[in-house]
Design an enzyme around this catalytic site. Structure first.
Site, PDB file in Angstrom:
ATOM      1  N   ARG A   1       0.850  -1.176   0.000  1.00  0.00           N
ATOM      2  CA  ARG A   1       0.000   0.000   0.000  1.00  0.00           C
ATOM      3  C   ARG A   1       0.893   1.235   0.000  1.00  0.00           C
ATOM      4  NH1 ARG A   1      -3.688  -2.682  -1.348  1.00  0.00           N
ATOM      5  NH2 ARG A   1      -5.726  -2.969  -0.358  1.00  0.00           N
TER       6      ARG A   1
ATOM      7  N   GLU B   1      -3.911   7.382  -4.581  1.00  0.00           N
ATOM      8  CA  GLU B   1      -4.308   6.844  -5.881  1.00  0.00           C
ATOM      9  C   GLU B   1      -5.658   7.404  -6.337  1.00  0.00           C
ATOM     10  OE1 GLU B   1      -4.198   2.579  -5.546  1.00  0.00           O
ATOM     11  OE2 GLU B   1      -2.180   2.600  -4.732  1.00  0.00           O
TER      12      GLU B   1
ATOM     13  N   HIS C   1      -1.497   0.317  -9.857  1.00  0.00           N
ATOM     14  CA  HIS C   1      -2.105  -0.648  -8.944  1.00  0.00           C
ATOM     15  C   HIS C   1      -2.701  -1.833  -9.717  1.00  0.00           C
ATOM     16  CE1 HIS C   1      -3.884  -1.078  -4.670  1.00  0.00           C
ATOM     17  NE2 HIS C   1      -3.706  -2.248  -5.225  1.00  0.00           N
TER      18      HIS C   1
HETATM   19  C1  8YV Z   1      -7.529  -4.456  -4.897  1.00  0.00           C
HETATM   20  C2  8YV Z   1      -5.586  -4.994  -3.763  1.00  0.00           C
HETATM   21  O1  8YV Z   1      -8.352  -5.268  -4.183  1.00  0.00           O
HETATM   22  O2  8YV Z   1      -6.267  -7.115  -3.048  1.00  0.00           O
HETATM   23  C3  8YV Z   1      -5.896  -5.981  -2.704  1.00  0.00           C
HETATM   24  O3  8YV Z   1      -5.748  -5.603  -1.518  1.00  0.00           O
HETATM   25  O4  8YV Z   1      -4.894  -4.041  -3.549  1.00  0.00           O
HETATM   26  C4  8YV Z   1      -6.222  -5.152  -5.054  1.00  0.00           C
HETATM   27  O5  8YV Z   1      -6.403  -6.507  -5.420  1.00  0.00           O
HETATM   28  C5  8YV Z   1      -8.096  -4.174  -6.237  1.00  0.00           C
HETATM   29  O6  8YV Z   1      -7.359  -3.100  -6.712  1.00  0.00           O
HETATM   30  C6  8YV Z   1      -9.570  -3.786  -6.101  1.00  0.00           C
HETATM   31  O7  8YV Z   1      -9.642  -2.595  -5.360  1.00  0.00           O
END
Ligand code: 8YV
Length: 316
Positions: free
Chosen positions: A235, A264, A282
């Site tokens: 993150r 983001e 991302h």
């Molecule tokens: C997001 C991600 O879920 O799984 C995670 O924590 O960062 C990604 O897979 C995806 O961008 C949907 O928001």
């Protein structure tokens, strides 16, 4: 008619999930516009038992407090840092996420960023496209990727999958977790700074949220040093982004491969202008196959909860 299941969709989701939410659960959808949200919640808040959303947006403190009958949050994603987990625990609200189905996709992304930030393949691609190979000669030498000392910050499911990939490149794996991972065989370090001082490349794979916010700070970046490189597939909140930008601009860090950012989809111009940085929007889990599996797992969690109050992949 049977009572509505009281499912609330938060934001746009994968088509498989959206279709089932509408057809199978008659889900309500929270408006994006804050003004409309107030009117929506005044009318529907009491109905909502289960919220379904991306782990990045989740159910924040304010929204959670406006849903008095909320029982469960089903996250599309392995990260659930968008949800106030402390408030949820205090209210006995259970949560699920979508682990395992995305581990390989995210670890592959970390490997790609690792190779790219050292061997500068994206920069070389731009070099050819810009006609510089013809006009300016050979692309500058890059840094060797195989056989390096690599630190994994967060040796969880994704961190272990990254380590396995890098072992195949002959890398020496070091790691930091809050506690040593039994039987890992990798070199444990008691802090992020100690880990960074021991390695040449630091790969960030810890969960997002309050516990990890700002872990990769100026001190960790200084420990990584001007010959060091950072890869982040966790993150943006885990890294002190202004400190990262300053270290890169001042040559105190060799480069960075980033799939996640503090705000983001906005990425600071200072990062976008740096040639030593690889920037991805991302896309860690963003494959056709993985996102379908995430959507199907989120649906299994929702069906299970509504059937008997249990979750398939509950967040501990
Ligand atoms: C997001 C991600 O879920 O799984 C995670 O924590 O960062 C990604 O897979 C995806 O961008 C949907 O928001």
């Amino acid at each position: 008619a049977p009572p509505e299941p009281g499912v609330l969709q938060l934001g746009p989701l994968h088509p498989v999930l959206e279709e089932a939410l509408a057809s199978e659960f008659s889900a309500l959808r929270l408006p994006e516009d804050p003004a409309e949200q107030d009117r929506f919640l005044a009318r529907h808040a009491e109905q909502v038992r289960v919220a379904v959303g991306s782990g990045r947006t989740g159910v924040g403190t304010d929204l959670m407090r406006r849903l008095p009958r909320l029982e469960a949050v089903v996250h599309f994603g392995v990260g659930y840092d968008g949800t106030d987990a402390a408030e949820a625990a205090a209210r006995g609200i259970v949560m699920s996420n979508t682990p395992d189905v995305l581990t390989d996709a995210v670890a592959d992304t970390a490997l790609a960023l690792y190779l790219d930030v050292l061997r500068r393949f994206s920069a070389a691609d731009r070099y050819v496209r810009d006609g510089l190979w013809e006009s300016a000669g050979n692309f500058p030498l890059s840094r060797h990727a195989s056989g390096r000392r690599v630190g994994v910050l967060g040796l969880g499911r994704i961190g272990r999958a990254v380590a396995t990939r890098l072992e195949a490149l002959g890398c020496e794996i070091h790691y930091h977790n809050r506690r040593p991972a039994t039987g890992s065989g990798y070199a444990y370090h008691g802090s992020a700074a100690e880990l960074a001082a021991a390695v040449e490349v630091l790969v960030v794979a810890v969960p997002g949220g309050p516990d990890s916010a700002g872990t990769v700070d100026a001190g960790v970046l200084a420990a990584l040093g001007p010959e060091g490189f950072l890869v982040n597939v966790a993150r943006g909140s885990v890294v002190d982004e202004p400190a990262l930008v300053a270290a890169l601009q001042e040559g105190r860090l060799g480069g960075a491969g980033l799939d996640v950012f503090a705000d983001e989809p906005r990425v600071p111009a200072a990062l976008r202008e740096l040639d030593t940085v690889v920037l991805l929007p991302h896309v860690g889990s963003a494959t056709v196959e993985t996102r379908r599996e995430m959507a199907e797992l989120a649906l299994r969690n929702l069906r299970s909860y509504l059937a008997d109050g249990t979750l398939v992949t509950p967040v501990a």
